[in-house]
Design an enzyme around this catalytic site. Structure first.
Site, PDB file in Angstrom:
ATOM      1  N   GLU A   1      45.996  26.657  71.521  1.00 42.86           N
ATOM      2  CA  GLU A   1      45.851  26.781  70.063  1.00 42.86           C
ATOM      3  C   GLU A   1      46.524  25.636  69.311  1.00 42.86           C
ATOM      4  O   GLU A   1      46.830  25.778  68.114  1.00 42.86           O
ATOM      5  CB  GLU A   1      46.374  28.144  69.563  1.00 42.86           C
ATOM      6  CG  GLU A   1      45.694  29.334  70.231  1.00 42.86           C
ATOM      7  CD  GLU A   1      46.048  30.673  69.599  1.00 42.86           C
ATOM      8  OE1 GLU A   1      46.000  30.801  68.375  1.00 42.86           O
ATOM      9  OE2 GLU A   1      46.382  31.605  70.388  1.00 42.86           O
TER      10      GLU A   1
ATOM     11  N   HIS B   1      58.721  37.396  66.094  1.00 41.49           N
ATOM     12  CA  HIS B   1      57.651  36.772  65.318  1.00 41.49           C
ATOM     13  C   HIS B   1      57.541  37.443  63.957  1.00 41.49           C
ATOM     14  O   HIS B   1      57.960  38.602  63.792  1.00 41.49           O
ATOM     15  CB  HIS B   1      56.322  36.828  66.068  1.00 41.49           C
ATOM     16  CG  HIS B   1      55.921  38.214  66.484  1.00 41.49           C
ATOM     17  ND1 HIS B   1      56.402  38.818  67.629  1.00 41.49           N
ATOM     18  CD2 HIS B   1      55.100  39.123  65.905  1.00 41.49           C
ATOM     19  CE1 HIS B   1      55.891  40.027  67.732  1.00 41.49           C
ATOM     20  NE2 HIS B   1      55.107  40.242  66.694  1.00 41.49           N
TER      21      HIS B   1
HETATM   22  O1  G7M Z   1      54.243  42.546  65.778  1.00 43.60           O
HETATM   23  P1  G7M Z   1      53.200  42.699  66.847  1.00 43.60           P
HETATM   24  O2  G7M Z   1      53.759  42.403  68.202  1.00 43.60           O
HETATM   25  O3  G7M Z   1      52.502  44.007  66.760  1.00 43.60           O
HETATM   26  O4  G7M Z   1      52.093  41.586  66.528  1.00 43.60           O
HETATM   27  C1  G7M Z   1      51.650  40.604  67.397  1.00 43.60           C
HETATM   28  C2  G7M Z   1      50.698  39.720  66.611  1.00 43.60           C
HETATM   29  O5  G7M Z   1      50.288  38.619  67.424  1.00 43.60           O
HETATM   30  C3  G7M Z   1      49.409  40.441  66.199  1.00 43.60           C
HETATM   31  O6  G7M Z   1      49.209  40.264  64.816  1.00 43.60           O
HETATM   32  C4  G7M Z   1      48.329  39.766  67.032  1.00 43.60           C
HETATM   33  O7  G7M Z   1      47.084  39.720  66.381  1.00 43.60           O
HETATM   34  C5  G7M Z   1      48.906  38.394  67.267  1.00 43.60           C
HETATM   35  N1  G7M Z   1      48.386  37.775  68.485  1.00 43.60           N
HETATM   36  C6  G7M Z   1      48.277  38.403  69.676  1.00 43.60           C
HETATM   37  N2  G7M Z   1      47.774  37.517  70.591  1.00 43.60           N
HETATM   38  C7  G7M Z   1      47.518  37.847  71.989  1.00 43.60           C
HETATM   39  C8  G7M Z   1      47.564  36.319  69.963  1.00 43.60           C
HETATM   40  C9  G7M Z   1      47.060  35.042  70.404  1.00 43.60           C
HETATM   41  O8  G7M Z   1      46.690  34.806  71.562  1.00 43.60           O
HETATM   42  N3  G7M Z   1      47.032  34.053  69.443  1.00 43.60           N
HETATM   43  C10 G7M Z   1      47.428  34.281  68.147  1.00 43.60           C
HETATM   44  N4  G7M Z   1      47.324  33.263  67.285  1.00 43.60           N
HETATM   45  N5  G7M Z   1      47.900  35.473  67.718  1.00 43.60           N
HETATM   46  C11 G7M Z   1      47.963  36.488  68.619  1.00 43.60           C
END
Ligand code: G7M
Length: 327
Positions: free
Chosen positions: A160, A251
């Site tokens: 990404e 995050h």
């Molecule tokens: O706080 P929580 O752990 O629930 O949120 C994780 C956040 O990471 C979510 O909003 C997901 O949509 C985001 N997310 C998860 N993955 C696997 C990816 C990814 O591969 N790329 C990106 N850019 N965001 C992700």
């Protein structure tokens, strides 16, 4: 996500998913669906691996609206009660037309993915510091590190990289980029993620006063970057942190204030970044912060990895399981 050009049903890590790869997808069951967003999670098989496909009709961006109503290809009116009419419309299909579906694929999907996206009973749990010490800490310690591979790949610039909006290297640094959930078409659906470089913060309970400059910097750089890139002012952004998060690497979620509330934005799970900073400022100079000590009350699904521990600890009472429907 990957695919092979020689055999559409075969996937390897170096290739990509394509429409031809997806022809080999065989759906087995619906994991969950949302009638408000019109989206659906489907479990199936692709190249003999469990695969989750998330389908969602795209929303019309305001700059696409011109000509949509006046240029419909077909209109089927199914309710006529003048002055009220409801109809299904079919758009014309010029080559420049925007995508109909936003599709997300998890391939291969693990048992943890399948559980996460399955409809499940949800309960409200109250996690004291003691419950954290006895149940949650152990769960975080046992969390499969491979589930964080996507985070490290972004932080190290291996995945990404072309989507990254802001990057600051170093232990106090972080990366800002569009969240997986946002296809970057509609500004009111703006959804970004900030991933910190440090691996020492699993959840907001690990934040200390020493992290205040990091959190302030995340706030400032996010505001500046979003203003410059999308012309969206700070006053239109909600910055929040999940507890429990899905991934135990700190995050921050950055979401447009007009974004329709989803489960992750509800009270209980979402904690405003500004509130976290304030609670750290109010924390004693020495010893654990208020965030480390306080009790949290949040929703927890029966398929969550913490559910069994919460039952064992007596925080929740076991409930009978419900069967899922096959396609
Ligand atoms: O706080 P929580 O752990 O629930 O949120 C994780 C956040 O990471 C979510 O909003 C997901 O949509 C985001 N997310 C998860 N993955 C696997 C990816 C990814 O591969 N790329 C990106 N850019 N965001 C992700």
């Amino acid at each position: 996500m990957s695919s092979s050009s020689s055999n559409p049903a075969t996937t390897t890590d170096s290739q990509r998913i394509s429409a031809s790869t997806l022809r080999a997808f065989t759906p087995t069951r619906v994991l969950s669906e949302s009638t408000s967003t019109g989206s659906i999670y489907v479990l199936g098989t692709l190249s003999d691996s469990p695969t989750i496909v998330h389908l969602q009709k795209t929303v019309l961006a305001s700059d696409q609206v011109e000509g949509v109503v006046s240029g419909l290809d077909r209109l089927d009116v199914f309710l006529e009660n003048a002055p009220y009419f409801s109809a299904h419309g079919w758009l014309q299909t010029p080559p420049t037309r925007s995508a109909d579906l936003a599709i997300k694929i998890i391939h291969p999907a693990t048992e943890a993915h399948i559980r996460k996206y399955s409809t499940q009973e949800r309960y409200v749990v109250t996690e004291t510091r003691e419950v954290y010490d006895t149940v949650v800490k152990r769960y975080i310690g046992s969390f499969d590190e491979s589930r964080l591979a996507w985070v490290y790949a972004i932080l190290e610039g291996r995945k990404e990289a072309d989507r990254v909006l802001y990057r600051q290297e170093g232990e106090d640094g972080f990366v800002l980029l569009p969240d997986l959930k946002w296809d970057q078409t509609s500004m009111s659906a703006l959804y970004l993620t900030v991933l910190v470089h440090t691996r020492r913060i699993s959840t907001l309970r690990d934040l200390t006063r020493a992290h205040i400059p990091l959190l302030q910097s995340i706030k400032q750089k996010t505001f500046e970057t979003v203003r410059a890139k999308y012309d969206v002012p700070a006053s239109k952004l909600r910055l929040f942190v999940h507890y429990q998060p899905s991934y135990y690497h700190f995050h921050v979620h950055v979401v447009h204030v007009d974004h329709e509330a989803s489960a992750g934005m509800l009270v209980g799970q979402a904690h405003m970044l500004e509130d976290l900073i304030t609670l750290l400022e109010l924390s004693p100079a020495d010893g654990p912060s208020i965030l480390a000590q306080k009790t949290y009350t949040y929703p927890l699904g029966a398929e969550h990895g913490l559910y069994a521990g919460m039952i064992q600890a007596g925080v929740l009472v076991a409930q009978p399981e419900k069967a899922a429907a096959a396609i």
